[in-house]
Structure formats: structure tokens, C-alpha cells
Enzyme design. Structure first.
Site, PDB file in Angstrom:
ATOM      1  N   ASP A   1      61.662  58.290  63.636  1.00  0.00           N
ATOM      2  CA  ASP A   1      61.398  58.627  62.240  1.00  0.00           C
ATOM      3  C   ASP A   1      62.731  59.001  61.618  1.00  0.00           C
ATOM      4  OD1 ASP A   1      59.080  58.681  60.389  1.00  0.00           O
ATOM      5  OD2 ASP A   1      59.979  60.598  59.870  1.00  0.00           O
TER       6      ASP A   1
ATOM      7  N   TYR B   1      68.648  51.672  52.937  1.00  0.00           N
ATOM      8  CA  TYR B   1      69.635  52.218  52.004  1.00  0.00           C
ATOM      9  C   TYR B   1      71.079  51.952  52.448  1.00  0.00           C
ATOM     10  CZ  TYR B   1      65.498  54.790  50.436  1.00  0.00           C
ATOM     11  OH  TYR B   1      64.256  55.119  49.980  1.00  0.00           O
ATOM     12  N   ASP B   2      71.280  51.160  53.482  1.00  0.00           N
ATOM     13  CA  ASP B   2      72.639  50.932  53.995  1.00  0.00           C
ATOM     14  C   ASP B   2      73.658  50.532  52.919  1.00  0.00           C
ATOM     15  OD1 ASP B   2      72.199  51.674  56.621  1.00  0.00           O
ATOM     16  OD2 ASP B   2      71.826  49.637  57.342  1.00  0.00           O
TER      17      ASP B   2
HETATM   18  P1  ITT Z   1      58.340  52.598  61.633  1.00  0.00           P
HETATM   19  O1  ITT Z   1      57.684  53.879  61.204  1.00  0.00           O
HETATM   20  O2  ITT Z   1      57.346  51.532  61.991  1.00  0.00           O
HETATM   21  O3  ITT Z   1      59.371  52.796  62.697  1.00  0.00           O
HETATM   22  P2  ITT Z   1      59.394  52.601  58.924  1.00  0.00           P
HETATM   23  O4  ITT Z   1      60.348  51.699  58.170  1.00  0.00           O
HETATM   24  O5  ITT Z   1      58.072  52.923  58.276  1.00  0.00           O
HETATM   25  O6  ITT Z   1      59.166  51.974  60.378  1.00  0.00           O
HETATM   26  P3  ITT Z   1      60.233  55.372  58.685  1.00  0.00           P
HETATM   27  O7  ITT Z   1      58.901  55.834  58.240  1.00  0.00           O
HETATM   28  O8  ITT Z   1      60.984  56.175  59.725  1.00  0.00           O
HETATM   29  O9  ITT Z   1      60.172  53.905  59.294  1.00  0.00           O
HETATM   30  O10 ITT Z   1      61.135  55.205  57.401  1.00  0.00           O
HETATM   31  C1  ITT Z   1      62.492  55.106  57.505  1.00  0.00           C
HETATM   32  C2  ITT Z   1      63.081  54.604  56.196  1.00  0.00           C
HETATM   33  O11 ITT Z   1      64.331  55.275  55.976  1.00  0.00           O
HETATM   34  C3  ITT Z   1      63.409  53.128  56.298  1.00  0.00           C
HETATM   35  O12 ITT Z   1      62.349  52.325  55.838  1.00  0.00           O
HETATM   36  C4  ITT Z   1      64.652  53.016  55.447  1.00  0.00           C
HETATM   37  O13 ITT Z   1      64.279  52.905  54.098  1.00  0.00           O
HETATM   38  C5  ITT Z   1      65.337  54.368  55.643  1.00  0.00           C
HETATM   39  N1  ITT Z   1      66.304  54.295  56.751  1.00  0.00           N
HETATM   40  C6  ITT Z   1      66.202  54.868  57.997  1.00  0.00           C
HETATM   41  N2  ITT Z   1      67.256  54.558  58.760  1.00  0.00           N
HETATM   42  C7  ITT Z   1      68.048  53.774  58.006  1.00  0.00           C
HETATM   43  C8  ITT Z   1      69.257  53.111  58.250  1.00  0.00           C
HETATM   44  O14 ITT Z   1      69.868  53.149  59.425  1.00  0.00           O
HETATM   45  N3  ITT Z   1      69.778  52.399  57.251  1.00  0.00           N
HETATM   46  C9  ITT Z   1      69.178  52.312  56.064  1.00  0.00           C
HETATM   47  N4  ITT Z   1      68.005  52.878  55.750  1.00  0.00           N
HETATM   48  C10 ITT Z   1      67.440  53.611  56.720  1.00  0.00           C
END
Ligand code: ITT
Length: 205
Positions: free
Chosen positions: A71, A163-164
Site C-alpha cells: 500500500d 505520480y512519477d
Molecule cells: P493494489 O492495491 O492492487 O496493489 P493500487 O494501484 O490500488 O494497486 P494503492 O491502493 O496502494 O494501489 O495505491 C497506490 C497509488 O499511489 C497508485 O495507484 C499511484 O497512484 C500512487 N503511487 C504509489 N507508488 C507510486 C510510485 O512508485 N510512483 C507513482 N505513483 C505511485
């Protein structure tokens, strides 16, 4: 080659994990039939609560195996820590409600809009990643990583996801969307959390 099972619907995360695992001679595998498994309501107030919840839930579908769940999100200081745990659905009308994820472009557009009047010196923030490691429905450990940066007012770079392109990392003067997979693994929140997991798993063999 040892294998680590990851429960995620996000291909960008899987790509990052593959980059982070490579130097350790570890293979990353998605949970088999992941897409057909019941989803988790990510309703926790913290990254850790959601990481635990996802890891515990999905580990029930891989008996006896350690399953990792991630997460993560972006905390922006000028926005009081938003989008935070709601990063994946920031472009929704009410991101705190359990809506579907919104797409990366829409989320980035909203972030640019929210920060429009914020001057460069106040555009600080961080990516946070919490990994939950669970087996048969029980969390064994959690690992946290974070990366400090500056939020730009327009995107730069075409690698990565989420957001990278808006996340500028002063240490190497690039956005996270300008990094190779190896660089993202060394500098990112996910790379840091994954290295902690690897050390832990060596100690718990
Ligand atoms: P899972 O729960 O199935 O793993 P998800 O995309 O729903 O996938 P999250 O609820 O953890 O995952 O949301 C994380 C969000 O935060 C992700 O969709 C991106 O928008 C952002 N994010 C997280 N890590 C990132 C990264 O390394 N680079 C860019 N954005 C990131």
C-alpha cells in the site's frame, strides 16, 4: 531462483518489484488467478492498515506461502498529507469514499490543480510504501520505505506510473519518470521497503 509472490492489481508496482528483485537474484511472481480473487476494501486510515489487510486477505489464497502486498501513495505537505492513502482514487469526487481507482492522468491533473497557487519552496512531499508480508491470513511483518521530493507543476519523463512524472527527486535532479528500473529501485520508497523485506526474509529462512 527464489520467488516472491506479490498481490497487486497495479502493473507499475509489479514492474518496480521486478527491478528491485533483479540484483538479489529473486523472481517476482503475481499471485496465480489474482484477477479472479475477491477484492479488498482499502478503507484503512494508514498505509500500514491497508497493507496488512491486503496481505492477510490474499495470503489465504496461497496456502503456506508468504504473500507480499503493497500500500503506497504520495503525501503532499501543502495539502495536509493528501492524497495519501487515497492516492489511487484522487480524481474521484470524494476520494475518501470507496470508489474505483481513477486513472493516472486524471490523478495528476487534479494534483497540478490543487497545487496551482503553491510556490516552489512549499511543494514538498514524499512517496510512502508499506509492504505487508502475510502467510495463511496472518501478518508476519511490515516494511516501510519513503522518498522525499518536490511536486512539479507539469509532468517530466515517460517511465514509471502514477505520480512519477510530477515527482522531482532533488538528489539526482530527475523525476521518478526519468529513472531506469535500477535507479527507481535504488532511490524509491518501494525499493527501500523491498530491501527491508529481503533482509528480513534472509534472517527468517
Ligand atoms: P493494489 O492495491 O492492487 O496493489 P493500487 O494501484 O490500488 O494497486 P494503492 O491502493 O496502494 O494501489 O495505491 C497506490 C497509488 O499511489 C497508485 O495507484 C499511484 O497512484 C500512487 N503511487 C504509489 N507508488 C507510486 C510510485 O512508485 N510512483 C507513482 N505513483 C505511485
Amino acid at each position: 531462483m527464489p520467488r516472491v509472490l506479490i498481490a497487486t492489481s497495479n502493473p507499475g508496482k509489479l514492474h518496480d518489484f521486478a527491478g528491485a528483485a533483479l540484483p538479489h537474484g529473486i523472481e517476482i511472481a503475481s499471485l496465480s488467478n489474482f484477477a479472479s480473487l475477491p477484492e479488498v476494501n482499502e478503507d484503512g486510515d494508514t498505509f500500514e492498515a491497508n497493507a496488512r489487510k491486503k496481505a492477510e486477505h490474499y495470503s489465504r489464497y496461497a496456502a503456506g506461502e508468504i504473500v507480499l502486498a503493497d500500500d503506497s501513495g504520495l503525501e503532499v505537505d501543502a495539502l495536509g498529507g493528501a492524497p495519501g492513502v487515497h492516492s489511487a482514487r484522487y480524481a474521484a469526487d470524494q476520494p475518501h469514499l470507496l470508489t474505483n481507482n481513477t486513472n493516472d492522468e486524471a490523478n495528476n491533473t487534479r494534483l497540478i490543480r490543487e497545487l496551482k497557487k503553491v510556490p516552489p519552496q512549499n511543494r514538498t512531499g514524499r512517496f510512502v510504501c508499506v509492504l505487508g508480508a502475510a502467510r495463511d491470513g496472518e501478518t508476519l511483518a511490515v516494511f516501510r520505505g519513503q522518498a522525499e521530493g518536490i511536486i512539479l507543476d507539469s509532468p517530466r519523463g515517460s517511465n514509471g506510473f502514477g505520480y512519477d512524472p510530477l515527482f522531482y527527486f532533488p538528489q539526482i535532479q530527475k523525476t521518478f519518470a526519468e529513472l531506469t528500473p535500477e535507479e527507481k529501485a535504488s532511490y524509491s520508497h518501494r525499493g527501500e521497503a523491498f530491501r527491508k523485506f529481503i533482509s528480513w526474509s534472509i534472517d527468517h529462512r
